[in-house]
Every structure is written in structure tokens, then in C-alpha cells.
Design an enzyme around this catalytic site. Structure first.
Site, PDB file in Angstrom:
ATOM      1  N   LYS A 143       0.851  -1.196   0.000  1.00 38.91           N
ATOM      2  CA  LYS A 143       0.000   0.000   0.000  1.00 38.91           C
ATOM      3  C   LYS A 143       0.885   1.243   0.000  1.00 38.91           C
ATOM      4  CE  LYS A 143      -3.929   1.722   2.815  1.00 38.91           C
ATOM      5  NZ  LYS A 143      -4.741   1.416   4.017  1.00 38.91           N
TER       6      LYS A 143
ATOM      7  N   SER B  21      -9.723   1.520   3.209  1.00 43.88           N
ATOM      8  CA  SER B  21      -8.857   2.314   2.380  1.00 43.88           C
ATOM      9  C   SER B  21      -7.869   1.499   1.534  1.00 43.88           C
ATOM     10  CB  SER B  21      -8.075   3.292   3.253  1.00 43.88           C
ATOM     11  OG  SER B  21      -7.222   2.595   4.131  1.00 43.88           O
TER      12      SER B  21
ATOM     13  N   SER C   9      -9.953  -1.166   7.170  1.00 39.37           N
ATOM     14  CA  SER C   9      -9.386  -0.852   5.844  1.00 39.37           C
ATOM     15  C   SER C   9      -8.742  -2.016   5.108  1.00 39.37           C
ATOM     16  CB  SER C   9      -8.367   0.275   5.967  1.00 39.37           C
ATOM     17  OG  SER C   9      -9.030   1.500   6.091  1.00 39.37           O
TER      18      SER C   9
END
Lengths: 89, 473
Positions: free
Chosen positions: B77, B152, B176
Site C-alpha cells: 500500500k 482504504s 481498511s
């Protein structure tokens, strides 16, 4: 529920453009109304200290971190220091 | 057979036994990333990946020892640091930030031979549940590109689901990893708080931030999490969590939370949930009703604590230290205010202001302090609930992935997405999402929560569950 949007902008070091201020304020009020339930809860007195428990603390020492690697990301720098506009005359 | 259909363990085995090379595997996944660029899952493929793969192949040919992830490409990420690579938190503010050091979890993966080959899209600074609040444009669902990926860690979940990489790392603060995993039909865990070091992850809400793997199967997830976890001198909240050594349970006792019953019964897909309960019963699991009296207040609690922590963590983005400074600013005050106003997106600005509200004079006791007490209480309530069951089962999300743009103008509707994921985050307990059914063509995930450091039993339950629902419900 009312919020002083100008005060929050100042605390947050943010400047919301005038045309968006109303929408920001409405959204914040909506969120605060949503979280407001916790202010009405009757909770037992706190027993623990707040925050997370620290499992161990290390010596505070500079290790492999290179100063120049960190400074490489600064938008403005000089002589190994961050450069900002003049603060003190 | 394509590489995307192999598990991480099969890839490692194939590379080590020279059935195929790491170079061919890495090149294959880079090609997949290019082919499926329209999904917006991967922001950048690192240009040294193939070179690193060739090195691994050479080591293997020379008979040298290679690790448990030898030659396997891993995507991370955009808020996880890898020295010399960009890590921008999908923010305009950080678009040119180059990591000055490597996150502990990345080092652990690399030490086992993993090749960090790409960085994935996310909601800016990990704030959001749809991966629409991003400088790089919305990430699209792997099963329907008119729907959100979830967030997210949307980019990481889509990358795995669409076969762009065998494993991707995400971060989970309020859901997330689990929510986008559920939306894309893949497996995602939030480990016990402290299991994975937070050193080198850009902080959002430090008391609940945890990094974790997203994979196609439960077995791969356990395999990768074991490698990533461990106590770290650079993160004083990291813990020793040797879940691999725990022994499996003979009979799994699953708790259903009484306080969530009405909410689950009211869901569009509640029928599927109870069908899953039935199947698990038939497979020998025992079900009990458990109490977590304040679980319904978790969402409100989370949306006080997480903005409060975010506002402190994001204070350091001031136009002085991190890459971007407003070009029009003249005084130091203007550098702060204009850089932040131009650099942060709307949702981030909203959460910073919300955090400052709950921390400000006159509101601190009523909101922040109360929320922290509630968080402590939730930890105790969960611990009590786990004295009568091994895991607690809930849906991961209230519904399947929604349409892109569907909730963008209504922050509260977006926050309600986190209903089932936030309690485990606040209590610091592990929770895993496993796909089990579809509503139309969109996947649904089931969440299992466990007591602190109970990853072994969580993975055991998840494996049983995965095998029961392999062919759908």
C-alpha cells in the site's frame, strides 16, 4: 449542535474556501450529531490510565538514519537544515 | 495454468525447485498490472523488480539458501515505506515523497526473499472506505468496475482479486483491510494490535493502525502474516505473538453477539448469513449467544478517537518537512496553512477538523475522554465474551460494494460501512474476513473476531469456513 468553523480552521491550520465553508460545517454537524451518543453514555469510572500500554522502551539513539536521506524530502533546505521564511526579524 | 492461479506457497516451491523462474513470475505480474491498468489498483510498478528476481534465480542456481518468500512479487500500500521508493499515501501533499528508510514489515518480507514490486492505490492517508478519496483517481472493484473497491486498502485488495499480484499488504485502522477484502472476494486480516510493527507505516490513528496481508486463501494469509509479525525495537507497542505454536481446537465455539442481532436481521443479505450459521452447525461448530453490551457505540467511539489521533499525526505535514510547499506562501504561518489547505483532500481536512473539535477546550472531556473510556470498556467486554466462545461471527460489511460516487457526498453514510469492523479495531483484537457468498456478481465476506493473540484459532475457523463455502453458499 453548532460548530465554530473559523475556530476549527484556525486550530487545524487550514483555510477552507468561502464557497465550501457551509458544506464543511453541515458535514461536521452531521458527523457530530452521529457521534454525540457517546456523550450521553453512563460509563463506569476509569480504572486504567488512558492510551496504549508500552511493552518496552528503547534507548533513544541515532542509528542508521542518514540526515541527508530525511532532508532529501524537504521542499527547501540549506546547510543540513530545513529552510523556512524568516520568523524573527 | 497461469501464475495468478497458484498460491504463494506453490510459487515459492516452483521457483525454488526451478520449475519456473522468479523472473518469469515477476514479469508475468507486471504484465497483468499493465493489462488491468483501468482498475487503478496499482499506482507504480518499481523498475528494479525484474533485476531483483534475476538475482534470486541466480542464488537458487548457485545452490544458495533462499527464504520462505523467495522470488515472490509483493505489492504494498502507498503508505508503507521501502527505502528509495516513493510512498505518497495517495495524497497530492506527498506525491514526490521518497522513503528515507524501510518499514520493518517490508524488511521482514525482503529478508525472506520477497520482491516488493509495486505500490497500490488507497484512500488518502488511509481515511475512507471506498478508495475514492485518492490523488490517483478511484480504484475500481475487481468484479464490477462501476463499483468501488472499498477502502482504504482498495488497491491492495483489487490487486489480489484481479490477479495483479499473489499477495498485497494493506493497513487496517477501522476496517481498511477487511472491508475491501470483503468487497473483492479475497481474504484479509487485522491482526492483534502490535503483532506487526508499525515502524515505517505512515501513521493515521496510532492506537489502532495495523498492517496485514491480503491473499486469495486463508492458508496464504497465515503464511505471510507469520513472516511479517514480530516484536520490534522501533515500535514500542509491538508485541510477541507466536500464534503458529498454538494447538488447534477440537470443536469450535462460535459466538453470535446479541446486541448485533437486530442489525444483522435487518440486512439485505441476512438470509445468507443464517444459511452460513446452519452450514457451520452441520460441520460440527457450536453456536452460543454472547454479550458485548457497548458494541453498538463502537462506531461513534471510533469516529471520535481516530480523528483525534489523526489530527495529531498529521500535524507534521506543514509544508516544511515533506516535499510539498505552497508556492504562494510568504510567511511561515502561510507556509503551514496554504500548504495544508492545498495539499490535503476534503476528507482528510474534515477529519483533521473533527479531531481538533473533540480535542478542543470544552469538548475534550465529553468526547475524547469519554471515547477512550468506552474503548477500555469494550476491551473488557470482549474479553468477557471470549470466555464463553472461541470466535465471534458477524458479516464483514452491511452490504456488497456500492456504486462509485454513491456515498461520496455523505460522510456519515460512508462511516456506517465500518459498523462491523470497527469494534475489533477499538478492542485491539484480531479479525479476519473470508469470502463466502455473492449477491448477484458481487462478493460478500464473513468476519470472525477472536480474543487477543488468538490468530491460530481464527485461521483454523477461517479455513474450515473457506472449505465449506468453496462452491458458494
Amino acid at each position: 449542535m453548532k460548530v465554530d468553523i473559523k475556530h476549527l480552521e484556525s486550530l487545524s491550520k487550514l483555510n477552507i474556501v468561502d464557497s465550501q465553508e457551509d458544506k464543511f460545517e453541515q458535514d461536521l454537524v452531521k458527523i457530530l450529531n452521529f457521534v454525540n451518543e457517546i456523550t450521553e453514555l453512563d460509563l463506569p469510572e476509569e480504572k486504567k490510565t488512558m492510551g496504549v500500554s508500552l511493552s518496552s522502551l528503547r534507548e533513544d539513539e541515532v542509528t542508521e538514519q542518514e540526515q541527508c536521506d530525511v532532508l532529501a524530502n524537504a521542499p527547501s533546505k540549506k546547510d543540513g537544515c530545513y529552510l523556512t521564511p524568516l520568523v524573527v526579524e | 495454468m497461469e501464475y495468478k492461479d497458484l498460491t504463494v506457497m506453490q510459487l515459492v516451491d516452483g521457483i525454488k525447485t526451478k520449475k519456473f523462474t522468479s523472473e518469469s513470475v515477476v514479469k508475468y505480474f507486471i504484465e497483468q498490472c499493465k493489462e488491468k491498468q483501468h482498475l487503478n489498483a496499482v499506482i507504480e510498478v518499481f523498475d528494479d523488480a525484474v533485476e531483483k528476481a534475476v538475482e534470486i534465480d541466480k542464488k537458487i542456481s548457485a545452490g544458495e539458501q533462499v527464504g520462505k518468500l523467495a522470488g515472490v512479487p509483493v505489492a504494498i500500500k502507498d503508505n508503507i515505506l521501502c527505502k528509495g521508493k516513493k510512498a505518497g499515501c495517495a495524497s497530492a501533499f506527498m506525491q514526490d515523497f521518497v522513503s528515507p528508510y524501510t518499514a520493518t514489515l517490508v524488511k521482514k518480507l525482503e529478508d525472506e526473499g520477497a520482491i516488493i514490486f509495486a505500490r497500490t492505490n488507497m484512500d488518502e492517508f488511509a481515511m475512507g472506505g471506498s478508495c475514492e478519496n485518492t490523488y490517483y483517481g478511484a480504484c475500481k472493484n475487481a468484479h464490477d468496475d462501476s463499483c468501488v473497491s472499498g477502502g482504504s486498502s482498495g488497491g491492495s485488495a483489487v490487486a489480489v482479486a484481479a490477479g495483479l499480484c499473489p499477495v498485497a499488504i494493506g493497513t487496517d485502522t477501522g476496517g481498511s483491510v477487511r472491508q475491501p477484502s470483503s468487497f473483492n472476494g479475497v481474504v484479509g486480516i487485522k491482526p492483534t494490535y502490535g503483532t506487526v510493527s508499525r515502524y515505517g507505516i505512515v501513521a493515521f490513528a496510532s492506537s489502532t493502525d495495523q498492517a496485514a496481508p491480503i491473499t486469495k486463501t486463508v492458508e496464504e494469509n497465515e503464511y505471510v502474516l507469520q513472516i511479517m509479525s514480530g516484536q520490534d525495537v522501533h515500535d514500542s507497542t509491538s508485541i510477541k505473538n507466536d500464534f503458529a505454536v498454538d494447538s488447534p481446537k477440537q470443536k469450535i465455539k462460535i459466538g453470535l453477539c446479541r446486541q448485533l442481532k437486530d442489525k444483522i436481521d435487518g440486512l439485505k443479505n441476512s438470509e445468507k448469513f443464517y444459511l452460513a450459521v446452519k452450514k457451520l452447525k452441520e460441520a460440527g461448530c457450536e453456536f452460543v449467544e454472547v454479550e458485548v453490551p457497548h458494541i453498538e457505540n463502537s462506531l461513534a467511539c471510533y469516529y471520535v478517537i481516530s480523528p483525534a489521533e489523526a489530527t495529531s499525526n498529521l500535524a507534521r505535514f506543514d509544508g516544511v518537512k515533506y516535499t510539498t510547499r505552497s508556492k504562494t506562501a510568504k510567511s511561515l504561518e502561510e507556509v503551514y496553512v496554504e500548504s495544508r489547505s492545498q495539499g490535503f483532500g476534503k476528507e482528510v481536512q474534515r477529519r483533521i477538523m473533527l479531531g481538533n473539535f473533540v480535542l478542543s477546550s470544552g469538548y475534550f472531556d465529553a468526547y475524547y475522554k469519554k471515547a477512550k473510556r468506552l474503548q477500555d470498556l469494550l476491551k473488557i467486554e470482549f474479553a468477557t465474551a471470549f470466555s464463553s466462545c472461541d470466535v465471534i461471527m458477524t458479516p464483514t460489511t452491511p452490504d456488497v460494494a456500492f456504486k462509485i460516487g454513491g456515498k461520496l457526498n455523505d460522510p456519515v453514510a460512508m462511516y456506517l460501512e465500518d459498523l462491523f469492523t470497527v469494534p475489533a479495531s477499538l478492542a485491539g483484537i484480531p479479525a479476519i474476513s473470508v469470502p463466502y457468498a455473492k449477491d448477484g456478481h458481487l462478493p460478500l465476506g464473513m468476519q470472525f473476531m477472536g480474543a487477543q493473540k488468538s490468530e491460530k484459532i481464527l485461521y483454523q475457523t477461517a479455513k474450515l469456513f473457506q472449505d465449506l463455502f468453496k462452491g458458494g453458499i
